[in-house]
Design a protein around this motif. Structure first.
Motif, PDB file in Angstrom:
ATOM      1  N   SER A  92       1.048  -1.388  -0.140  1.00  9.65           N
ATOM      2  CA  SER A  92       0.252  -0.339  -0.576  1.00  9.65           C
ATOM      3  C   SER A  92       1.088   0.983   0.065  1.00  9.65           C
ATOM      4  CB  SER A  92      -0.538   0.106   1.173  1.00  9.65           C
ATOM      5  OG  SER A  92      -1.498  -1.282   1.146  1.00  9.65           O
ATOM      6  N   ARG A  93       0.394   2.683  -0.441  1.00 10.57           N
ATOM      7  CA  ARG A  93       0.697   3.865  -0.707  1.00 10.57           C
ATOM      8  C   ARG A  93       1.002   4.606   0.492  1.00 10.57           C
ATOM      9  NH1 ARG A  93       3.618   5.577  -5.083  1.00 10.57           N
ATOM     10  NH2 ARG A  93       4.690   6.916  -3.770  1.00 10.57           N
ATOM     11  N   TYR A  94      -0.354   4.262   1.200  1.00 14.53           N
ATOM     12  CA  TYR A  94      -1.025   5.390   2.326  1.00 14.53           C
ATOM     13  C   TYR A  94      -2.063   3.694   3.224  1.00 14.53           C
ATOM     14  CZ  TYR A  94      -0.112   9.563  -0.625  1.00 14.53           C
ATOM     15  OH  TYR A  94       0.985  10.081  -1.311  1.00 14.53           O
ATOM     16  N   LEU A  95      -1.965   4.215   4.285  1.00 13.30           N
ATOM     17  CA  LEU A  95      -2.716   3.609   4.512  1.00 13.30           C
ATOM     18  C   LEU A  95      -3.231   4.009   6.244  1.00 13.30           C
ATOM     19  CD1 LEU A  95      -3.493  -0.299   4.803  1.00 13.30           C
ATOM     20  CD2 LEU A  95      -1.155  -0.107   5.627  1.00 13.30           C
ATOM     21  N   VAL A  96      -4.465   3.708   7.040  1.00 15.08           N
ATOM     22  CA  VAL A  96      -5.155   4.711   7.880  1.00 15.08           C
ATOM     23  C   VAL A  96      -6.216   3.260   8.479  1.00 15.08           C
ATOM     24  CG1 VAL A  96      -6.658   6.370   9.361  1.00 15.08           C
ATOM     25  CG2 VAL A  96      -5.264   6.815   6.718  1.00 15.08           C
ATOM     26  N   LYS A  97      -4.661   3.316   9.999  1.00 12.23           N
ATOM     27  CA  LYS A  97      -5.828   2.195  10.734  1.00 12.23           C
ATOM     28  C   LYS A  97      -6.055   2.529  12.331  1.00 12.23           C
ATOM     29  CE  LYS A  97      -5.254  -1.036   8.069  1.00 12.23           C
ATOM     30  NZ  LYS A  97      -5.725  -2.745   7.632  1.00 12.23           N
ATOM     31  N   ARG A  98      -6.874   1.993  12.504  1.00  9.61           N
ATOM     32  CA  ARG A  98      -7.056   2.536  14.635  1.00  9.61           C
ATOM     33  C   ARG A  98      -5.898   1.890  15.587  1.00  9.61           C
ATOM     34  NH1 ARG A  98     -11.574   4.968  14.361  1.00  9.61           N
ATOM     35  NH2 ARG A  98     -13.064   4.919  13.312  1.00  9.61           N
TER      36      ARG A  98
END
Lengths: 118, 113
Positions: free
Chosen positions: A8-14
């Motif tokens: 992935s180039r960008y990842l948003v996780k909690r």
């Protein structure tokens, strides 16, 4: 040309999620590396692997683990993501034997994964 | 622990000017690499220097390895906006497992048109 790809180039996780970052290289390189890059702190080595199923801790392994089941693939795992793991993650590979044009230490990097943990 | 210090940390110049980036250590390295990283991308290898005193040229870029293999410099002649990026030096030690590199902190270069 050596190609290193990251999942992935960008990842948003909690916070608290388990995160997998995958890296694949297509040049049969023995060595693979995971770094994180933060402003003012430069590149810091998290883990590296010099063979399948072999792994060594780098400078900042806490909170991370890795897996290398196949030569071409090296995965970085954040068991329970925290906000201080928000960073740019870079994977690299190298071939250990030097030749006429190389010293054997040159690393080839993927494009990076910018991970944000909220 | 081997350390590599780069200077300056940041450099802003006009197109056509020259610049030099320095990479220094108290340790001896078996070889030294220079990389350039553009925003949002991974570092890309520019050159490797292996022999003390070695000078390598890559178009307008000149790389030098110190005689004692403890330091290196990168000189750019007539810089262009395309030279903008983060320049990283990295040293190799034959004794390091897995062919690890020691990276400098980087020099951010901005070439203004």
């Amino acid at each position: 040309d050596v190609k290193v790809t990251q999942s992935s180039r960008y990842l948003v996780k909690r916070t608290g999620e388990k995160v997998f970052l995958e890296c694949v290289q297509d040049m049969d390189h023995e060595n693979m590396f995971w770094y994180r890059q933060d402003p003012g702190l430069g590149l810091r080595l998290i883990y590296f692997s010099y063979d399948v199923k072999m792994k060594e801790k780098g400078d900042i392994p806490e909170g991370y683990s890795v897996s290398r089941e196949k030569k071409e693939r090296f995965s970085l795992i954040l068991e329970s993501a925290s906000t201080n793991q928000t960073s740019m993650y870079l994977c690299a590979s190298s071939f250990p034997t030097g030749g006429f044009w190389t010293s054997g230490y040159e690393q080839y990097f993927g494009p990076g994964t910018r991970l944000t943990v909220t | 622990t081997q350390l590599l210090e780069q200077s300056p940390q940041f450099l802003s110049i006009q197109e056509g000017e020259n610049l030099t980036v320095y990479c220094n250590s108290s340790s001896v390295f078996s070889s030294l690499q220079w990389y350039r990283q553009e925003p949002g991308e991974g570092p890309v290898l520019l050159v490797t220097v292996v022999t003390g005193g070695e000078v390598k040229k890559l178009k307008r870029l000149t790389f030098q390895f110190g005689d004692a293999r403890k330091d290196s410099s990168l000189h750019i002649t007539a810089a262009q906006p395309g030279d903008t990026g983060l320049y990283l030096c990295a040293g190799a030690n034959l004794k390091a497992a897995g062919n690890k590199l020691t990276f400098g902190g980087g020099t951010r270069v901005l070439v203004k048109p």
